[in-house]
Motif scaffolding. Structure first.
Motif, PDB file in Angstrom:
ATOM      1  N   UNK A   1       0.803  -1.237   0.000  1.00  0.00           N
ATOM      2  CA  UNK A   1       0.000   0.000   0.000  1.00  0.00           C
ATOM      3  C   UNK A   1       0.833   1.284   0.000  1.00  0.00           C
ATOM      4  N   UNK A   2       2.030   1.271   0.580  1.00  0.00           N
ATOM      5  CA  UNK A   2       2.819   2.511   0.711  1.00  0.00           C
ATOM      6  C   UNK A   2       3.968   2.623  -0.278  1.00  0.00           C
ATOM      7  N   UNK A   3       4.196   1.603  -1.077  1.00  0.00           N
ATOM      8  CA  UNK A   3       5.324   1.626  -1.992  1.00  0.00           C
ATOM      9  C   UNK A   3       6.605   1.235  -1.281  1.00  0.00           C
ATOM     10  N   UNK A   4       7.724   1.309  -1.997  1.00  0.00           N
ATOM     11  CA  UNK A   4       9.004   0.846  -1.462  1.00  0.00           C
ATOM     12  C   UNK A   4       9.720   1.887  -0.617  1.00  0.00           C
ATOM     13  N   UNK A   5       9.731   3.120  -1.061  1.00  0.00           N
ATOM     14  CA  UNK A   5      10.611   4.124  -0.457  1.00  0.00           C
ATOM     15  C   UNK A   5      10.253   4.484   0.986  1.00  0.00           C
ATOM     16  N   UNK A   6       8.993   4.722   1.280  1.00  0.00           N
ATOM     17  CA  UNK A   6       8.600   5.170   2.625  1.00  0.00           C
ATOM     18  C   UNK A   6       8.803   4.078   3.677  1.00  0.00           C
ATOM     19  N   UNK A   7       8.250   2.878   3.495  1.00  0.00           N
ATOM     20  CA  UNK A   7       8.467   1.837   4.511  1.00  0.00           C
ATOM     21  C   UNK A   7       9.938   1.455   4.669  1.00  0.00           C
ATOM     22  N   UNK A   8      10.673   1.435   3.556  1.00  0.00           N
ATOM     23  CA  UNK A   8      12.091   1.074   3.641  1.00  0.00           C
ATOM     24  C   UNK A   8      12.867   2.122   4.426  1.00  0.00           C
ATOM     25  N   UNK A   9      12.587   3.385   4.197  1.00  0.00           N
ATOM     26  CA  UNK A   9      13.277   4.448   4.932  1.00  0.00           C
ATOM     27  C   UNK A   9      12.975   4.353   6.429  1.00  0.00           C
ATOM     28  N   UNK A  10      11.709   4.122   6.771  1.00  0.00           N
ATOM     29  CA  UNK A  10      11.320   4.059   8.191  1.00  0.00           C
ATOM     30  C   UNK A  10      11.957   2.855   8.879  1.00  0.00           C
ATOM     31  N   UNK A  11      11.841   1.689   8.265  1.00  0.00           N
ATOM     32  CA  UNK A  11      12.352   0.475   8.906  1.00  0.00           C
ATOM     33  C   UNK A  11      13.884   0.466   8.932  1.00  0.00           C
ATOM     34  N   UNK A  12      14.510   0.878   7.843  1.00  0.00           N
ATOM     35  CA  UNK A  12      15.983   0.927   7.835  1.00  0.00           C
ATOM     36  C   UNK A  12      16.487   1.924   8.875  1.00  0.00           C
ATOM     37  N   UNK A  13      15.806   3.041   9.012  1.00  0.00           N
ATOM     38  CA  UNK A  13      16.190   4.017  10.033  1.00  0.00           C
ATOM     39  C   UNK A  13      16.010   3.478  11.439  1.00  0.00           C
ATOM     40  N   UNK A  14      14.878   2.783  11.675  1.00  0.00           N
ATOM     41  CA  UNK A  14      14.630   2.223  13.010  1.00  0.00           C
ATOM     42  C   UNK A  14      15.641   1.141  13.354  1.00  0.00           C
ATOM     43  N   UNK A  15      15.961   0.285  12.390  1.00  0.00           N
ATOM     44  CA  UNK A  15      16.951  -0.767  12.644  1.00  0.00           C
ATOM     45  C   UNK A  15      18.339  -0.167  12.833  1.00  0.00           C
ATOM     46  N   UNK A  16      18.646   0.867  12.071  1.00  0.00           N
ATOM     47  CA  UNK A  16      19.923   1.554  12.229  1.00  0.00           C
ATOM     48  C   UNK A  16      20.029   2.195  13.616  1.00  0.00           C
ATOM     49  N   UNK A  17      18.918   2.747  14.085  1.00  0.00           N
ATOM     50  CA  UNK A  17      18.909   3.363  15.421  1.00  0.00           C
ATOM     51  C   UNK A  17      19.169   2.315  16.504  1.00  0.00           C
ATOM     52  N   UNK A  18      18.673   1.101  16.300  1.00  0.00           N
ATOM     53  CA  UNK A  18      18.934   0.041  17.278  1.00  0.00           C
ATOM     54  C   UNK A  18      20.412  -0.317  17.329  1.00  0.00           C
ATOM     55  N   UNK A  19      21.091  -0.224  16.198  1.00  0.00           N
ATOM     56  CA  UNK A  19      22.517  -0.557  16.163  1.00  0.00           C
ATOM     57  C   UNK A  19      23.341   0.567  16.778  1.00  0.00           C
ATOM     58  N   UNK A  20      23.070   1.802  16.343  1.00  0.00           N
ATOM     59  CA  UNK A  20      23.767   2.973  16.874  1.00  0.00           C
ATOM     60  C   UNK A  20      22.733   4.046  17.172  1.00  0.00           C
ATOM     61  N   UNK A  21      22.415   4.272  18.446  1.00  0.00           N
ATOM     62  CA  UNK A  21      21.354   5.220  18.802  1.00  0.00           C
ATOM     63  C   UNK A  21      21.711   6.679  18.504  1.00  0.00           C
ATOM     64  N   UNK A  22      21.578   7.056  17.255  1.00  0.00           N
ATOM     65  CA  UNK A  22      21.783   8.431  16.819  1.00  0.00           C
ATOM     66  C   UNK A  22      20.640   8.763  15.860  1.00  0.00           C
ATOM     67  N   UNK A  23      19.808   9.714  16.245  1.00  0.00           N
ATOM     68  CA  UNK A  23      18.642  10.046  15.427  1.00  0.00           C
ATOM     69  C   UNK A  23      19.078  10.525  14.044  1.00  0.00           C
ATOM     70  N   UNK A  24      20.054  11.408  14.000  1.00  0.00           N
ATOM     71  CA  UNK A  24      20.521  11.945  12.720  1.00  0.00           C
ATOM     72  C   UNK A  24      21.113  10.828  11.850  1.00  0.00           C
TER      73      UNK A  24
END
Length: 149
Positions: free
Chosen positions: A91-114
């Motif tokens: 329903x949302x396409x590739x770009x939006x869900x991928x950006x959100x999930x990749x960002x959330x998983x990245x935050x779990x590895x290194x907690x830096x919002x930026x």
């Protein structure tokens, strides 16, 4: 307990591999089958798994170092994110869900919002370019209702 848990896991996985072999024998073979056959690969994978499990049963490791509760919780969050991701792609396409999930998983590895935001956006865009334009997969970048890529 470590030796016992390895042996229990090994036995359970042997049972799973045997069920996998049984289901592989039910695969219908078409007349345009490859030389190895559609049954050989899953049976081979299950056979290797059984060998590994027998080794695990015969030579279990010492008591394992189990992860902290926070690590288990973090893995659970990752699983929920990835399941949600699979449902959000259509329903949302590739770009939006991928950006959100990749960002959330990245935050779990290194907690830096930026850093997590940049990683999410960068991975989303980079993977979209790779999959859509280089590998020529039929990805929808955004929701179809938006009329974009």
């Amino acid at each position: 307990m470590g030796r016992l848990s390895d042996r229990i896991f090994g036995l359970a996985m042997i049972l799973v591999a045997l069920v996998y072999i049984a289901s592989a024998t039910q695969v219908q073979v078409s007349f345009l089958s490859d030389p190895v056959g559609s049954k050989a690969f899953p049976i081979g994978v299950a056979s290797v798994a059984i060998i590994c499990c027998v080794v695990m049963i015969l030579r279990p490791d010492e008591e394992p170092d189990w992860p902290e509760l926070w690590t288990v919780f973090s893995i659970g969050i990752s699983i929920v994110l990835l399941v949600g991701y699979s449902y959000a792609l259509k329903p949302l396409g590739f770009l939006i869900p991928t950006a959100i999930v990749a960002g959330a998983l990245s935050y779990q590895i290194t907690p830096s919002v930026k850093g997590a935001a940049l990683a999410g956006i960068g991975l989303s865009a980079g993977l979209f370019i790779l999959f859509k334009f280089i590998l020529d997969l039929g990805l929808q970048g955004f929701p179809k209702t938006w009329g974009l890529v």
